[in-house]
Design an enzyme around this catalytic site. Structure first.
Site, PDB file in Angstrom:
ATOM      1  N   CYS A   8      11.627  31.946  45.914  1.00  0.00           N
ATOM      2  CA  CYS A   8      11.070  31.318  44.758  1.00  0.00           C
ATOM      3  C   CYS A   8      12.130  30.842  43.702  1.00  0.00           C
ATOM      4  O   CYS A   8      11.919  29.682  43.337  1.00  0.00           O
ATOM      5  CB  CYS A   8      10.261  32.446  44.110  1.00  0.00           C
ATOM      6  SG  CYS A   8       8.681  32.850  45.207  1.00  0.00           S
ATOM      7  N   LYS A  52      13.859  27.477  44.603  1.00  0.00           N
ATOM      8  CA  LYS A  52      13.015  26.306  44.694  1.00  0.00           C
ATOM      9  C   LYS A  52      12.196  26.111  43.293  1.00  0.00           C
ATOM     10  O   LYS A  52      12.119  24.843  42.953  1.00  0.00           O
ATOM     11  CB  LYS A  52      12.065  26.340  45.671  1.00  0.00           C
ATOM     12  CG  LYS A  52      10.586  26.901  45.339  1.00  0.00           C
ATOM     13  CD  LYS A  52       9.697  26.844  46.718  1.00  0.00           C
ATOM     14  CE  LYS A  52       8.593  27.888  46.339  1.00  0.00           C
ATOM     15  NZ  LYS A  52       7.577  27.785  45.483  1.00  0.00           N
ATOM     16  N   ARG A  76      14.477  34.084  53.402  1.00  0.00           N
ATOM     17  CA  ARG A  76      14.346  32.616  53.084  1.00  0.00           C
ATOM     18  C   ARG A  76      15.441  32.330  51.678  1.00  0.00           C
ATOM     19  O   ARG A  76      15.302  33.330  50.835  1.00  0.00           O
ATOM     20  CB  ARG A  76      13.113  32.253  52.563  1.00  0.00           C
ATOM     21  CG  ARG A  76      11.965  32.173  53.695  1.00  0.00           C
ATOM     22  CD  ARG A  76      10.666  31.869  53.267  1.00  0.00           C
ATOM     23  NE  ARG A  76      10.074  32.941  52.520  1.00  0.00           N
ATOM     24  CZ  ARG A  76       8.673  32.925  52.189  1.00  0.00           C
ATOM     25  NH1 ARG A  76       7.869  31.712  52.266  1.00  0.00           N
ATOM     26  NH2 ARG A  76       7.888  33.985  51.596  1.00  0.00           N
TER      27      ARG A  76
HETATM   28  P1  NAD Z   1       4.463  31.946  52.868  1.00  0.00           P
HETATM   29  O1  NAD Z   1       5.309  31.040  53.529  1.00  0.00           O
HETATM   30  O2  NAD Z   1       4.812  33.418  53.205  1.00  0.00           O
HETATM   31  O3  NAD Z   1       2.874  31.897  53.330  1.00  0.00           O
HETATM   32  C1  NAD Z   1       2.086  30.672  53.283  1.00  0.00           C
HETATM   33  C2  NAD Z   1       1.126  30.704  54.337  1.00  0.00           C
HETATM   34  O4  NAD Z   1       0.095  29.576  54.422  1.00  0.00           O
HETATM   35  C3  NAD Z   1       1.712  30.808  55.984  1.00  0.00           C
HETATM   36  O5  NAD Z   1       1.026  31.981  56.558  1.00  0.00           O
HETATM   37  C4  NAD Z   1       1.121  29.578  56.449  1.00  0.00           C
HETATM   38  O6  NAD Z   1       1.032  29.580  57.880  1.00  0.00           O
HETATM   39  C5  NAD Z   1      -0.084  29.392  55.670  1.00  0.00           C
HETATM   40  N1  NAD Z   1      -0.571  27.878  55.744  1.00  0.00           N
HETATM   41  C6  NAD Z   1       0.125  26.833  55.832  1.00  0.00           C
HETATM   42  N2  NAD Z   1      -0.851  25.652  55.842  1.00  0.00           N
HETATM   43  C7  NAD Z   1      -2.176  26.145  55.725  1.00  0.00           C
HETATM   44  C8  NAD Z   1      -3.303  25.627  55.902  1.00  0.00           C
HETATM   45  N3  NAD Z   1      -3.366  24.213  55.950  1.00  0.00           N
HETATM   46  N4  NAD Z   1      -4.322  26.488  55.996  1.00  0.00           N
HETATM   47  C9  NAD Z   1      -4.069  27.721  55.954  1.00  0.00           C
HETATM   48  N5  NAD Z   1      -2.784  28.544  56.021  1.00  0.00           N
HETATM   49  C10 NAD Z   1      -1.901  27.672  55.799  1.00  0.00           C
HETATM   50  O7  NAD Z   1       4.409  31.598  51.214  1.00  0.00           O
HETATM   51  P2  NAD Z   1       4.328  32.732  50.218  1.00  0.00           P
HETATM   52  O8  NAD Z   1       5.622  33.290  49.917  1.00  0.00           O
HETATM   53  O9  NAD Z   1       3.198  33.658  50.255  1.00  0.00           O
HETATM   54  O10 NAD Z   1       4.116  31.637  49.093  1.00  0.00           O
HETATM   55  C11 NAD Z   1       2.962  31.042  48.701  1.00  0.00           C
HETATM   56  C12 NAD Z   1       2.982  30.392  47.293  1.00  0.00           C
HETATM   57  O11 NAD Z   1       2.971  31.511  46.349  1.00  0.00           O
HETATM   58  C13 NAD Z   1       4.388  29.350  47.023  1.00  0.00           C
HETATM   59  O12 NAD Z   1       3.801  28.463  46.247  1.00  0.00           O
HETATM   60  C14 NAD Z   1       4.957  30.376  46.458  1.00  0.00           C
HETATM   61  O13 NAD Z   1       6.036  29.516  45.600  1.00  0.00           O
HETATM   62  C15 NAD Z   1       4.318  31.291  45.447  1.00  0.00           C
HETATM   63  N6  NAD Z   1       4.511  32.600  45.272  1.00  0.00           N
HETATM   64  C16 NAD Z   1       5.373  33.286  46.125  1.00  0.00           C
HETATM   65  C17 NAD Z   1       5.859  34.553  45.642  1.00  0.00           C
HETATM   66  C18 NAD Z   1       6.647  35.290  46.620  1.00  0.00           C
HETATM   67  O14 NAD Z   1       7.433  36.346  46.088  1.00  0.00           O
HETATM   68  N7  NAD Z   1       6.610  35.057  47.760  1.00  0.00           N
HETATM   69  C19 NAD Z   1       5.760  34.935  44.397  1.00  0.00           C
HETATM   70  C20 NAD Z   1       4.865  34.206  43.568  1.00  0.00           C
HETATM   71  C21 NAD Z   1       4.411  32.986  44.003  1.00  0.00           C
END
Ligand code: NAD
Length: 437
Positions: free
Chosen positions: A261, A264, A329
């Site tokens: 996070c 990026k 990551r």
């Molecule tokens: P992640 O990569 O762990 O999970 C994303 C999921 O989406 C994956 O399982 C992927 O297979 C799935 N995916 C991709 N395309 C898809 C589609 N078309 N249909 C259905 N599923 C699909 O990502 P994350 O870490 O959970 O982050 C998700 C969002 O939340 C990002 O924007 C991130 O910036 C934000 N965020 C992340 C965190 C964190 O700590 N990881 C905290 C706050 C916000």
């Protein structure tokens, strides 16, 4: 309530599981077939403390389901969360393709009033883009809500179940009321649910992460200056952290911020500012300081070995970007390992949860070990990257007997200088005096 979550990663799985825990019927949708298969079989594919217990209970009780099929997954749901990736494009901006693509698919599928809630971190103005994509494909009524997520990996379940605040960006009264109802079990102690316009909600998330990255980076620069001037950054941290205006948290100096996070999101906000012809000077400085800070100890390791690391064995403790997660990551460990490998060093690394993810990368010259002591056998030096609690009080005597040199480079300031002196280690940390025997 019946709800759906599209994207079942760190955010989506925690969101889905926690909303099931508060009595909702949740279907999580993901395009990753293997992931869905494993979740259906009761296997949680990520390490997140406390998640497994909630997951098992809610799956057993029929409140938590998984599918690859978007149409099937959203059937009967008035509220659909998007927890999709928003990785950086080459120019640093956020890649919105995942979000916009799913928005279009949802448009083609919905036939009655639906609230599409965006939990992904997205630039200001994205709610309007999502809205446009949906409305191109449907006549049905819908609202798009910005609901940025603030959970921290490693304590995600706790953060979700007891949020400091919930931010809901919408100008639609009906959507705001339903969102408040959904979140009400999580804010019973009175933490605020902040209803605001969509653009402010989107900006809030970037402002929070950029502020935190700036706070860390500020302390790292103080640490660098402490080293030059003979001050101790840990003393300075305590000295300023007791000021309520500053606060005790996020003041620990180290080898930079990482993870999926902060890097990026700081980049994306700087890019947003660029596009708006605003020169966000602090953010640009934060990014360049962090790039150097991440590999700061490499310069010191090289200097120690007269710029020649060929054939040297370096033990690395910690691979995850922070403790209590298996997420690698943008982990500083990978940048450090890469630098060391480029110099010809051999790496023996260990992490309590992220070892498997690094093993899968099959990095040349990197041996992933079963425990922290195994890494030390015949090591020329130890580099500490992640502050897992298990590294805090190791058996120093055993370490000494295993290592070729009593030499520790500590990127997280885990040990007292006196302890290092007592055990006769050469000890080089961040923003503190170096100990040489
Ligand atoms: P992640 O990569 O762990 O999970 C994303 C999921 O989406 C994956 O399982 C992927 O297979 C799935 N995916 C991709 N395309 C898809 C589609 N078309 N249909 C259905 N599923 C699909 O990502 P994350 O870490 O959970 O982050 C998700 C969002 O939340 C990002 O924007 C991130 O910036 C934000 N965020 C992340 C965190 C964190 O700590 N990881 C905290 C706050 C916000």
């Amino acid at each position: 309530m019946k709800i759906s979550v599209v994207g079942t990663g760190y955010v989506g799985l925690v969101t889905g599981t926690c909303f099931a825990e508060t009595g909702n019927y949740v279907t999580c949708i993901d395009i990753d077939k293997e992931k869905v298969e494993s979740l259906r079989n009761g296997i949680v594919p990520i390490y997140e403390p406390g998640l497994d217990v909630l997951f098992q209970r809610n799956q057993r009780e029929g409140r938590l389901k998984f599918t690859n099929d978007l149409a099937e997954g959203i059937k009967g749901s008035m509220v659909i969360f998007l927890a999709l990736p928003t990785p950086p494009n080459e120019d640093g901006s956020a890649d919105l393709n995942y979000v916009i693509d799913v928005a279009g698919q949802l448009g083609a599928l919905i036939s009655e009033y639906t609230i599409i809630v965006n939990k992904s971190t997205v630039p200001v103005g994205t709610t309007e883009l999502v809205s446009d994509s949906v409305s191109e494909k449907t006549q049905a009524e819908f609202d798009v809500v910005s609901n940025p997520e603030f959970l921290r990996e490693g304590v995600a379940v706790d953060d979700f179940m007891k949020p400091d605040r919930v931010v809901i960006g919408t100008s639609a009264k009906r959507a705001a009321a339903i969102m408040k109802e959904l979140y009400s079990p999580l804010v019973r102690q009175g933490n605020p649910v902040l209803i605001m316009d969509e653009r402010s909600a989107e900006m809030t998330k970037y402002a929070a992460n950029s502020f935190l990255a700036t706070k860390i980076t500020f302390m790292n620069e103080i640490a660098n200056l402490c080293e030059i001037l003979g001050a101790d950054v840990d003393m300075v941290r305590k000295g300023i952290g007791t000021d309520n205006r500053i606060g005790k948290r996020f003041l620990f100096a180290g080898i930079g911020y990482g993870g999926s996070c902060f890097p990026k999101d700081v980049q994306a906000l700087a890019k947003t500012a660029d596009e708006a012809n605003y020169n966000f000077k602090i953010l640009n400085a934060v990014m360049s300081v962090n790039e150097i800070q991440k590999i700061k100890l490499i310069q010191k390791i090289k200097a120690y070995f007269n710029q020649d690391l060929k054939g040297k064995t370096i033990a690395v403790w910690g691979l995850a970007f922070k403790p209590y997660t298996d997420d690698i990551r943008e982990a500083p460990s990978l940048a450090n390992i890469q630098e060391l490998v480029n110099e010809g060093a051999l790496i023996k690394a260990y992490d309590p949860e992220a070892a498997e993810n690094v093993t899968k990368l099959s990095l040349p010259q990197v041996l992933v070990c079963e425990d922290e002591y195994e890494t030390l056998r015949d090591a020329d030096a130890l580099l500490i990257v992640t502050e897992w609690p298990v590294f805090r009080t190791p058996e120093f005597g055993r370490m000494k007997s295993l290592m070729k040199n009593r030499l520790i480079f500590d990127g997280r300031n885990l040990y007292e200088l006196d302890t290092m002196r007592k055990y006769g280690f050469n000890y080089i940390s961040i923003g503190r005096k170096e100990i040489h025997d």
